[in-house]
Motif scaffolding. Structure first.
Motif, PDB file in Angstrom:
ATOM      1  N   ILE A 294     -17.129  -3.777  -0.035  1.00 36.98           N
ATOM      2  CA  ILE A 294     -17.575  -4.670  -1.118  1.00 36.98           C
ATOM      3  C   ILE A 294     -16.584  -5.809  -1.302  1.00 36.98           C
ATOM      4  N   LEU A 295     -15.302  -5.476  -1.282  1.00 34.96           N
ATOM      5  CA  LEU A 295     -14.268  -6.494  -1.447  1.00 34.96           C
ATOM      6  C   LEU A 295     -14.312  -7.513  -0.311  1.00 34.96           C
ATOM      7  N   SER A 296     -14.537  -7.025   0.911  1.00 38.59           N
ATOM      8  CA  SER A 296     -14.634  -7.930   2.053  1.00 38.59           C
ATOM      9  C   SER A 296     -15.832  -8.853   1.921  1.00 38.59           C
ATOM     10  N   GLY A 297     -16.966  -8.301   1.446  1.00 38.71           N
ATOM     11  CA  GLY A 297     -18.154  -9.125   1.249  1.00 38.71           C
ATOM     12  C   GLY A 297     -17.937 -10.205   0.209  1.00 38.71           C
TER      13      GLY A 297
ATOM     14  N   THR B 251      -0.077  -3.946   7.679  1.00 43.22           N
ATOM     15  CA  THR B 251      -0.851  -3.467   6.534  1.00 43.22           C
ATOM     16  C   THR B 251      -1.839  -2.392   6.964  1.00 43.22           C
ATOM     17  N   ILE B 252      -2.513  -2.604   8.072  1.00 40.56           N
ATOM     18  CA  ILE B 252      -3.447  -1.588   8.578  1.00 40.56           C
ATOM     19  C   ILE B 252      -2.695  -0.292   8.898  1.00 40.56           C
ATOM     20  N   GLY B 253      -1.509  -0.425   9.493  1.00 38.20           N
ATOM     21  CA  GLY B 253      -0.711   0.754   9.783  1.00 38.20           C
ATOM     22  C   GLY B 253      -0.293   1.490   8.522  1.00 38.20           C
TER      23      GLY B 253
ATOM     24  N   LEU C  47      -7.433   2.040   0.527  1.00 40.78           N
ATOM     25  CA  LEU C  47      -8.339   1.184   1.296  1.00 40.78           C
ATOM     26  C   LEU C  47      -8.663  -0.123   0.562  1.00 40.78           C
ATOM     27  N   PRO C  48      -9.080  -0.078  -0.709  1.00 42.80           N
ATOM     28  CA  PRO C  48      -9.294  -1.367  -1.406  1.00 42.80           C
ATOM     29  C   PRO C  48      -8.005  -2.178  -1.545  1.00 42.80           C
ATOM     30  N   LEU C  49      -6.878  -1.505  -1.816  1.00 43.86           N
ATOM     31  CA  LEU C  49      -5.623  -2.225  -1.987  1.00 43.86           C
ATOM     32  C   LEU C  49      -5.203  -2.919  -0.689  1.00 43.86           C
ATOM     33  N   GLY C  50      -5.287  -2.196   0.425  1.00 46.48           N
ATOM     34  CA  GLY C  50      -4.956  -2.809   1.706  1.00 46.48           C
ATOM     35  C   GLY C  50      -5.916  -3.924   2.071  1.00 46.48           C
ATOM     36  N   GLY C  51      -7.196  -3.731   1.752  1.00 43.20           N
ATOM     37  CA  GLY C  51      -8.173  -4.781   2.021  1.00 43.20           C
ATOM     38  C   GLY C  51      -7.874  -6.055   1.257  1.00 43.20           C
ATOM     39  N   LEU C  52      -7.489  -5.913  -0.024  1.00 48.55           N
ATOM     40  CA  LEU C  52      -7.134  -7.087  -0.825  1.00 48.55           C
ATOM     41  C   LEU C  52      -5.941  -7.805  -0.202  1.00 48.55           C
TER      42      LEU C  52
ATOM     43  N   PRO D 119       0.800  -1.223   0.000  1.00 46.58           N
ATOM     44  CA  PRO D 119       0.000   0.000   0.000  1.00 46.58           C
ATOM     45  C   PRO D 119       0.835   1.277   0.000  1.00 46.58           C
ATOM     46  N   LEU D 120       2.094   1.173   0.412  1.00 44.74           N
ATOM     47  CA  LEU D 120       2.948   2.356   0.437  1.00 44.74           C
ATOM     48  C   LEU D 120       3.423   2.760  -0.952  1.00 44.74           C
ATOM     49  N   ILE D 121       3.155   1.928  -1.979  1.00 48.43           N
ATOM     50  CA  ILE D 121       3.530   2.322  -3.339  1.00 48.43           C
ATOM     51  C   ILE D 121       2.904   3.662  -3.682  1.00 48.43           C
ATOM     52  N   VAL D 122       1.629   3.832  -3.320  1.00 50.74           N
ATOM     53  CA  VAL D 122       0.937   5.089  -3.598  1.00 50.74           C
ATOM     54  C   VAL D 122       1.556   6.223  -2.791  1.00 50.74           C
TER      55      VAL D 122
END
Length: 487
Positions: free
Chosen positions: A433-436, A336-338, A304-309, A262-265
């Motif tokens: 949505i991704l979590s669902g 990852t959450i951090g 948020l979607p990237l970290g969730g994946l 996620p830190l790529i962004v």
């Protein structure tokens, strides 16, 4: 451009399972410890002149720019080489303090003496590529350090393994990849500077003072941030004996590397905003606000979607690292959450550093270090890599939040407006949505579930960007926005 170039970091994530499968988690952990030590030493030796060049070169004339780069290279690479010589001489004594498996312990002094020379090579690469970045050459610099370095390291490591180098092979591969990138860094300097002019450019006392004062003022803050990243695996190694210490460092290293996705962004904006903020601050600080706000909105919509994946696939990813890697699961989720929190908060830290607030970065870093130290002292002895992950995540988020508060107080700069909340809301919706979908796919076999989630993630990101960003933000993404029909 910088964000696309930093996608090369995914090669490193892909390479790590290969390293652990070939060399084992304990040897990988030892490698992580030694590389972390080199990283920390480099950050001390370079005196933050890498950041000083971001301040000086964008606003200096050609002669002063060339002189500043030459001076920065001389005062960093020479001490780094001297330190490498000392470490080589005292390698047997240093080896006695490091935890390693019995197989690695036998050759540890030779490994340390060899790997010490990564320090001057890495110092040269850091300063040379930061000089190119100061010219706003973001893409070539990042591709060199991220893409080509990682590809070369992977090829060298696999070759050494099959040649029978099961302990020293990974370290030697890293060293040779740094040597290759150092050679390529000279070519990179030649693209954006006149090498002959750099050799002959005068470095008057005033310029030397400016370079040193600008760098040293930022150095304590940079060292403090490096402590959060590289000291944890070293401490885990020192706290636990033998193979246990090496393995704990390896598990933390695995979790840290995967959680860096996620830190790529965030890192793309950190690279770009430093020299841009420095140049803009000399004219009108208020014009930094659109850059700051845009980066925060885009991070909120994407991260948020990237970290969730990443969290949904955490167990599947760790299975690629071989037996024992599943022990890093909780550390991976926590880190990852951090990282998601850091990215969403935005790139306030480089802006604070580049627009003249020399004491504030140090204050921020000390806050983060204090939070990390207290939590690590309390959690790491009993919870190992998981406890260290909690401490690192909370400390890193504390640094990012402190920078946001300071920019608001000092310059009335803050990105948390209506468009930011819109991007954040769409990012959060994408995460839900991704979590669902992930929950609904639980009955399927792990590889099938992982493949479907990854394929579903791409159109989901398109929707979060299309709805979460306004037309001006989407247009700012340039050619990629046109090709993907975002505009």
């Amino acid at each position: 451009m910088a964000a696309l170039a930093r996608l090369g970091a995914l090669i490193e994530v892909i390479a790590q399972p290969i390293y652990t499968l070939l060399f084992g988690i304990a040897t990988y952990g030892l490698y992580i410890v030694l590389w972390s030590a080199v990283n920390m030493a480099e950050k001390i030796v370079d005196l933050s002149l890498t950041q000083a060049l971001q301040r000086i070169v964008p606003v200096a004339d050609e002669e002063a720019s060339h002189g500043a780069v030459k001076f920065a290279l001389l005062v960093t690479v020479i001490p780094a080489a001297l330190i490498a010589g000392l470490v080589t001489f005292f390698a047997p004594q240093i080896a006695g303090a490091i935890s390693a498996s019995p197989e690695d312990a036998a050759t540890l002094p030779q490994m340390i003496a060899l790997f010490a020379w990564a320090l001057p090579l890495w110092t040269f690469v850091e300063v040379a590529t930061s000089a190119a970045r100061a010219r706003r050459a973001f893409g070539p610099e990042i591709r060199l350090r991220i893409f080509w370095e990682q590809c070369a390291r992977l090829v060298f490591a696999v070759s050494f393994f099959f040649a029978g180098w099961t302990s020293n092979g990974l370290l030697l591969a890293h060293l040779l990849s740094l040597l290759l990138v150092s050679i390529l860094s000279v070519r990179l300097l030649g693209r954006y500077y006149d090498l002959k002019m750099m050799i002959t450019a005068p470095v008057p006392a005033g310029l030397r003072k400016l370079v040193l004062v600008s760098g040293i003022a930022l150095s304590p803050a940079a060292i403090a941030r490096r402590i959060l990243n590289d000291l944890p695996p070293i401490l885990l190694n020192l706290m636990l004996p033998g193979t246990q210490g090496a393995t704990a460092a390896g598990l933390f290293g695995i979790a840290r590397k995967i959680a860096s996705v996620p830190l790529i962004v965030r890192q793309a904006f950190l690279y770009v905003l430093a020299p841009l903020s420095s140049a803009q601050a000399a004219f009108d600080r208020s014009e930094i606000a659109p850059l700051y706000a845009f980066s925060s909105r885009l991070s909120a919509a994407l991260v948020l979607p990237l970290g969730g994946l990443l969290i949904l696939l955490a167990s599947d990813i760790l299975s690629l690292f071989g037996p024992g890697a599943q022990a890093a699961l909780m550390a991976l989720i926590i880190l990852t959450i951090g990282r998601m929190g850091e990215a969403i908060i935005g790139p306030a830290t480089p802006i604070v550093e580049m627009i003249g607030h020399r004491i504030l970065p140090l204050i921020n870093s000390l806050i983060g270090i204090a939070v990390w130290a207290v939590l690590a002292w309390y959690l790491a002895p009993d919870r190992g890599a998981e406890g260290m992950a909690i401490a690192v995540s909370v400390g890193a988020v504390a640094i990012a939040l402190a920078a946001v508060v300071e920019l608001q107080i000092s310059d009335r700069l803050q990105p948390f407006d209506g468009p930011f909340l819109r991007g954040l809301a769409l990012g959060a919706l994408g995460l839900l949505i991704l979590s669902g979908v992930g929950y609904a796919l639980e009955p399927l076999a792990a590889p099938i579930r992982a493949a479907i989630l990854t394929l579903f993630f791409l159109p989901l990101c398109w929707v979060t960007l299309r709805v979460g960003l306004d037309s001006e933000d989407r247009a700012a993404l340039g050619g990629i926005a046109r090709r993907t029909k975002l505009i």
